[in-house]
Design an enzyme around this catalytic site. Structure first.
Site, PDB file in Angstrom:
ATOM      1  N   ASP A  20     -22.920  16.680 -17.628  1.00  0.00           N
ATOM      2  CA  ASP A  20     -22.713  15.517 -18.503  1.00  0.00           C
ATOM      3  C   ASP A  20     -22.573  14.176 -17.776  1.00  0.00           C
ATOM      4  O   ASP A  20     -21.686  13.373 -18.110  1.00  0.00           O
ATOM      5  CB  ASP A  20     -21.482  15.727 -19.385  1.00  0.00           C
ATOM      6  CG  ASP A  20     -21.616  16.924 -20.315  1.00  0.00           C
ATOM      7  OD1 ASP A  20     -22.643  17.617 -20.231  1.00  0.00           O
ATOM      8  OD2 ASP A  20     -20.698  17.165 -21.110  1.00  0.00           O
ATOM      9  N   ASP A  62     -24.176  16.255 -23.472  1.00  0.00           N
ATOM     10  CA  ASP A  62     -23.798  16.175 -24.882  1.00  0.00           C
ATOM     11  C   ASP A  62     -24.964  15.550 -25.633  1.00  0.00           C
ATOM     12  O   ASP A  62     -25.524  14.535 -25.183  1.00  0.00           O
ATOM     13  CB  ASP A  62     -22.542  15.321 -25.059  1.00  0.00           C
ATOM     14  CG  ASP A  62     -21.259  16.094 -24.806  1.00  0.00           C
ATOM     15  OD1 ASP A  62     -20.179  15.465 -24.848  1.00  0.00           O
ATOM     16  OD2 ASP A  62     -21.330  17.311 -24.579  1.00  0.00           O
ATOM     17  N   HIS A  64     -25.157  14.835 -29.342  1.00  0.00           N
ATOM     18  CA  HIS A  64     -24.544  14.902 -30.664  1.00  0.00           C
ATOM     19  C   HIS A  64     -25.401  14.227 -31.727  1.00  0.00           C
ATOM     20  O   HIS A  64     -25.995  13.167 -31.477  1.00  0.00           O
ATOM     21  CB  HIS A  64     -23.185  14.198 -30.651  1.00  0.00           C
ATOM     22  CG  HIS A  64     -22.207  14.776 -29.674  1.00  0.00           C
ATOM     23  ND1 HIS A  64     -22.016  16.119 -29.517  1.00  0.00           N
ATOM     24  CD2 HIS A  64     -21.333  14.166 -28.802  1.00  0.00           C
ATOM     25  CE1 HIS A  64     -21.080  16.335 -28.603  1.00  0.00           C
ATOM     26  NE2 HIS A  64     -20.656  15.177 -28.148  1.00  0.00           N
ATOM     27  N   HIS A  81     -19.927   9.104 -29.256  1.00  0.00           N
ATOM     28  CA  HIS A  81     -20.468   9.059 -27.896  1.00  0.00           C
ATOM     29  C   HIS A  81     -21.656  10.001 -27.803  1.00  0.00           C
ATOM     30  O   HIS A  81     -21.766  10.970 -28.561  1.00  0.00           O
ATOM     31  CB  HIS A  81     -19.405   9.461 -26.869  1.00  0.00           C
ATOM     32  CG  HIS A  81     -18.930  10.877 -27.028  1.00  0.00           C
ATOM     33  ND1 HIS A  81     -17.975  11.238 -27.967  1.00  0.00           N
ATOM     34  CD2 HIS A  81     -19.274  12.025 -26.395  1.00  0.00           C
ATOM     35  CE1 HIS A  81     -17.759  12.532 -27.908  1.00  0.00           C
ATOM     36  NE2 HIS A  81     -18.541  13.054 -26.957  1.00  0.00           N
ATOM     37  N   LYS A 106     -26.113  20.373 -25.420  1.00  0.00           N
ATOM     38  CA  LYS A 106     -25.038  21.124 -26.072  1.00  0.00           C
ATOM     39  C   LYS A 106     -24.395  20.287 -27.171  1.00  0.00           C
ATOM     40  O   LYS A 106     -24.561  19.061 -27.225  1.00  0.00           O
ATOM     41  CB  LYS A 106     -23.984  21.570 -25.056  1.00  0.00           C
ATOM     42  CG  LYS A 106     -23.313  20.456 -24.266  1.00  0.00           C
ATOM     43  CD  LYS A 106     -22.442  21.057 -23.161  1.00  0.00           C
ATOM     44  CE  LYS A 106     -21.801  19.997 -22.284  1.00  0.00           C
ATOM     45  NZ  LYS A 106     -20.786  19.193 -22.964  1.00  0.00           N
ATOM     46  N   CYS A 145     -15.272  19.126 -19.751  1.00  0.00           N
ATOM     47  CA  CYS A 145     -16.545  19.853 -19.713  1.00  0.00           C
ATOM     48  C   CYS A 145     -16.765  20.583 -18.391  1.00  0.00           C
ATOM     49  O   CYS A 145     -17.343  21.670 -18.366  1.00  0.00           O
ATOM     50  CB  CYS A 145     -17.694  18.898 -20.007  1.00  0.00           C
ATOM     51  SG  CYS A 145     -17.623  18.265 -21.699  1.00  0.00           S
TER      52      CYS A 145
END
Length: 653
Positions: A20, A62, A64, A81, A106, A145
């Site tokens: 990340d 990430d 999202h 974020h 993810k 993470c």
């Protein structure tokens, strides 16, 4: 059980997992991890090491959707974020991920969160399919993470090494990061730094001790005297060799790699302390030394001339001084080889050129870097296999005379090789009698063709190459094989290539080796790396025959109406002039401003530079080069520096 040495040595079965490292987690991002950007240099150094060994690199992110369940608007703990497709979700601009990196997204559905790179992804399956057994983990954030990725990796049965200098915590509660590291260690993770990691084929070139002794003795004197203010050094070639009309800048990528990874290992520091030459306070200071300076440079592949700086280092004086030896070593060699290879490219006039020089190069690093430099300068490929893995240089290979000699029958050797290599076969036909071998090969073509196998080319490695090529061409054409190409090798360079082309020899390609890789007619450059400014004051060397121009400089290139190079202006950095400014920012505060361009892009830049040379400069014979004009302001500064120096030097009688 692995030996202690194996614990920090890269080997098959290892993978680098970068967690990340995205813009929203860096300073200025919507969920910034304090000092999160500091992980990038260490990770870049490891990316380069894993790539050199062909080991996988994984980057989780990430990803999202808007309105993700972790966002405060949905009752989650975090501000919005890393929304998929937004700049905040992009990997850090300075992170040097290659196109071959495995990207794992993810938490990419609205109602599911995942701190671990294994959570709801196919990471485990992809690692298992790649034969991975051990993970080297770094990234953001230590206490979320990274922690969860390490725990899951251990649960899946991987050995895990946590890269403690390549992680940073959120620390919502003070000490969260330290507690997370302790927890990962309790679960079985081994704690190392990126500097502890050694590649299975690492060489002395990775050591901070690959330098001249006087760099270290000067460093201790600077340290003792508190001389740590900003200095600027420039690398340039004092004068062109008589046999060169131009040079080609090469080696910048390796310089940036070196600077980003520069550090003294514990073993090196212990050895220095034991040498008796340096005091303990200096040794302790060396342990913290990292390159934090700026680099401005001509892009690789840029044509340049005498006195023009192709790289400038601006950094605290001890840092800028220490790196002198390795910078000269890297830039001089690749620039020298690239110029030689460019001349071969011009001489070949579009015919195939392949680097054949590894076996007689002056060492393994020289052979590998000459494969890179020659491809950069216009060669079509190399026989050096590792250059194909590292940089994607196209690979070409034929066969050795020993392959023919190992068979009782020459024709049987040809057929054996053709059936083993049906799509890429070049037959070496001069082991015994060149014309006889060409006839034997022609006699095989019909039988091979029935099985869908075609002979691509023949290679001639001895004798009168032009005459042998003519005779072989006649034989092949007479047998209805005009598509079989003729490739020649054997002590070739740009002069031999030029003469063969001028003679009209029916040759389709050239294998150029030793004379190019060693730059045999000019195996060194009169180059230098000199102090130009210290503590805001221009500096100038006045040694007889080696005087330098003071101050930080820029080169402006002018072109004529046809687009050909018309001349360069060497002037001070703060001056502005007509034309193209050749030196560009490459590194700031010890970090690359962008990932290095692919070698194919560097090659295209070099080709454009060669195409822009005036016809006279493209000739192999030496000619007068376009003038490099020194600006009036630079001359005036040199005079002023001389007067200042003379005024500060007491007269002696």
């Amino acid at each position: 059980m692995a030996s202690p040495a194996a614990l920090n040595t890269l080997q098959p079965g290892d993978a680098l997992v970068i967690v990340d490292v995205q813009n929203d987690f860096l300073p200025g991002g919507s969920l910034a991890v304090p000092s999160g950007d500091e992980v990038v240099p260490a990770l870049n150094a490891l990316i380069a090491r894993f790539a050199r060994l062909g080991l996988p690199v994984v980057a989780t992110r990430d990803w999202h959707p808007p309105g993700h369940c972790s966002f405060r608007e949905r009752g989650g703990p975090w501000p919005p974020h890393c929304v998929a497709g937004t700049p905040g979700a992009a990997f850090a601009a300075g992170l040097a991920l290659s196109a071959s990196a495995i990207v794992i997204s993810k938490a990419d559905t609205a109602d599911r969160d995942a701190y671990s790179g294994f959570g709801g992804t196919d990471l485990h399956a992809r690692l298992r399919d790649a034969g991975v057994r051990r993970l080297f983990v770094g990234g953001l954030a230590t206490d979320y993470c990274v922690l969860n990725t390490v725990r899951d990796g251990l649960a899946h049965g991987y050995a895990v090494i946590l890269l403690t200098d390549a992680i940073r915590p959120v620390d919502l509660a003070p000490g969260d990061g330290e507690r997370a590291i302790a927890e990962m260690a309790r679960h079985g993770a081994l704690l190392l730094t990126s500097g502890d990691i050694r590649g299975s084929r690492m060489t002395a070139s990775t050591s901070a001790l690959l330098t001249d002794l006087y760099q270290l003795t000067m460093l201790q004197a600077y340290f003792d005297g508190g001389m740590t203010k900003t200095a600027s050094f420039e690398f340039f070639v004092r004068r062109l060799p008589q046999q060169r009309n131009f040079l080609v800048a090469a080696g910048l990528e390796q310089v940036l790699d070196y600077l980003e990874t520069l550090r003294f290992s514990d073993a090196e520091l212990e050895w220095l302390a034991g040498s008796g030459r340096f005091h303990r306070r200096f040794i302790d200071w060396l342990a913290t030394l990292r390159f934090t300076g700026d680099i401005d440079a001509m892009p690789e592949g840029t044509v340049f001339f005498a006195d023009e700086p192709i790289l400038r280092v601006t950094a605290p004086l001890p840092q800028a001084q220490l790196v002198e030896t390795r910078i000269i070593n890297l830039l001089q060699f690749q620039t020298m080889v690239a110029a030689k290879a460019a001349r071969c490219t011009l001489a070949a006039q579009g015919r195939l050129l392949v680097d054949f020089g590894l076996r007689r190069a002056h060492g393994a690093e020289a052979g590998l870097l000459s494969a890179r430099a020659s491809y950069l300068a216009g060669f079509d490929g190399t026989a050096t296999v590792e250059a194909g893995m590292r940089w994607g240089v196209p690979l070409y290979g034929t066969m050795a005379h020993s392959f023919i000699q190992a068979h009782d029958d020459e024709a049987a050797a040809f057929e054996h090789f053709a059936r083993s290599q049906p799509l890429a076969n070049t037959m070496l036909i001069d082991t015994y009698d060149t014309e006889s071998a060409a006839c034997k090969l022609a006699g095989l073509t019909a039988r091979l063709a029935r099985d869908g196998i075609a002979i691509q080319a023949v290679r001639i490695d001895s004798g009168d190459l032009a005459e042998n090529a003519r005779r072989v061409r006649t034989i092949l054409d007479g047998e209805g094989l005009p598509g079989v190409r003729i490739f020649v090798s054997g002590n070739l360079d740009e002069y031999a290539v030029r003469d063969l082309v001028a003679a009209g020899a029916p040759i389709d390609g050239f294998g150029v080796g030793t004379r190019m890789n060693t730059s045999a007619d000019q195996p060194w450059l009169d180059c230098a790396y000199k102090l130009q400014e210290y503590d805001g004051q221009p500096r100038r060397k006045r040694s007889e025959g080696k005087a330098t121009w003071p101050g930080r400089k820029q080169v402006y290139r002018r072109r004529d109406a046809a687009g050909h190079l018309a001349g360069d202006l060497l002037t001070l950095l703060e001056d502005r002039a007509a034309g193209e400014a050749l030196l560009a920012p490459a590194m700031r505060a010890g970090r690359r401003l962008a990932a290095s361009p692919p070698l194919a892009a560097v090659r295209a830049h070099a080709a454009a530079n060669l195409a822009a040379l005036p016809p006279a400069l493209r000739e192999i014979a030496p000619v007068e080069t376009p003038p490099v004009t020194v600006s009036a302001s630079l001359r005036e500064l040199a005079d002023a520096v001389d007067r200042r120096q003379e005024a500060s030097t007491p007269a002696t009688y």
